[in-house]
Write a protein that holds these residues in place. Structure first.
Motif, PDB file in Angstrom:
ATOM      1  N   CYS A   1      -1.756  -2.586   6.878  1.00  0.00           N
ATOM      2  CA  CYS A   1      -1.790  -3.106   5.426  1.00  0.00           C
ATOM      3  C   CYS A   1      -2.401  -4.569   5.655  1.00  0.00           C
ATOM      4  CB  CYS A   1      -0.595  -3.245   4.534  1.00  0.00           C
ATOM      5  SG  CYS A   1      -0.289  -1.455   4.291  1.00  0.00           S
TER       6      CYS A   1
ATOM      7  N   ARG B   1       1.215   1.171  -1.530  1.00  0.00           N
ATOM      8  CA  ARG B   1       1.645   1.091   0.052  1.00  0.00           C
ATOM      9  C   ARG B   1       3.113   1.112   0.061  1.00  0.00           C
ATOM     10  NH1 ARG B   1      -2.074   4.134   2.415  1.00  0.00           N
ATOM     11  NH2 ARG B   1      -4.378   3.463   1.974  1.00  0.00           N
TER      12      ARG B   1
ATOM     13  N   VAL C   1      -1.168  -6.861   0.553  1.00  0.00           N
ATOM     14  CA  VAL C   1      -2.159  -6.350   1.269  1.00  0.00           C
ATOM     15  C   VAL C   1      -3.238  -7.359   0.928  1.00  0.00           C
ATOM     16  CG1 VAL C   1      -3.969  -4.612   1.193  1.00  0.00           C
ATOM     17  CG2 VAL C   1      -1.652  -3.746   0.767  1.00  0.00           C
TER      18      VAL C   1
END
Length: 215
Positions: free
Chosen positions: A48, A172, A177
């Motif tokens: 990420c 996520r 991110v």
């Protein structure tokens, strides 16, 4: 010089690239994952934090003049990303006909960015600067010009600025991110205003992308 609207093929490209990039990073060997991890420990591997889809999409939509794909330690990671994700989609969507270029850096730029690649938007007003900076034959490389060619709003400095994709971070289930990261010089009210204006361009693009993706 960003698009007023986002053409449908750019939305399709965005989602396909995002998916292929994630698959590529997940499929890397453990040895390669270590080289991309904090302190080179496999348990610290978090793809990420190294996703490129944000900068690629910003270049595609005309906010960024280009995206520089390079890694200081695991050089072959970038070539793999280009071969597995970016180049196949570049060809599939015929981006060359749409005014985009994808090319590998040559010496002397490879002294700074070994095995690096450039994805650039020929319609951007700074395209000539991109070509001037990243195809130079001079051994002198100006970090300010490099930053300008990459579309960063202020000269290089000691402060790091990150724009975070909050939606992706939540999906996520991770801390953050980053969609773009750059360094700037002196902290001042004027510079803060410039950064906020630059951030707003990205936030507006992301909101348009979300609306069109949900449509």
């Amino acid at each position: 010089m960003a698009d007023n609207g986002i053409v449908d093929f750019k939305i399709a490209f965005f989602h396909k690239f995002k998916s292929l990039e994630w698959e590529y990073l997940q499929a890397l060997s453990n040895d390669k994952k270590k080289l991309l991890s904090h302190k080179r420990r496999l348990k610290n591997y978090d793809p990420c934090h190294i996703l490129e889809y944000g900068e690629i999409f910003a270049t595609l939509c005309g906010i960024k003049p280009c995206t520089l794909l390079a890694h200081y330690i695991m050089h072959e990671y970038v070539t793999g990303l280009v071969e597995k994700a970016l180049k196949p989609l570049f060809d599939e969507f015929q981006l060359e006909k749409e005014g985009f270029e994808l090319w590998k850096l040559k010496s002397p730029m490879t002294q700074l960015y070994r095995d690096g690649w450039i994805f650039t938007n020929k319609k951007h007003e700074k395209y000539s600067l991109v070509k001037q900076v990243f195809t130079t034959t001079s051994s002198y490389m100006d970090t300010i010009d490099i930053g300008r060619a990459l579309g960063y709003p202020l000269p290089y400095g000691k402060y790091t600025i990150e724009y975070i994709d909050d939606t992706e971070s939540k999906e996520r289930n991770t801390c953050c991110v980053p969609m773009i990261e750059y360094n700037v010089g002196a902290a001042s009210e004027e510079n803060f205003t410039i950064i906020l204006f630059h951030l707003d361009e990205y936030a507006t693009l992301w909101e348009k992308n979300r609306q069109k993706s949900d449509y």
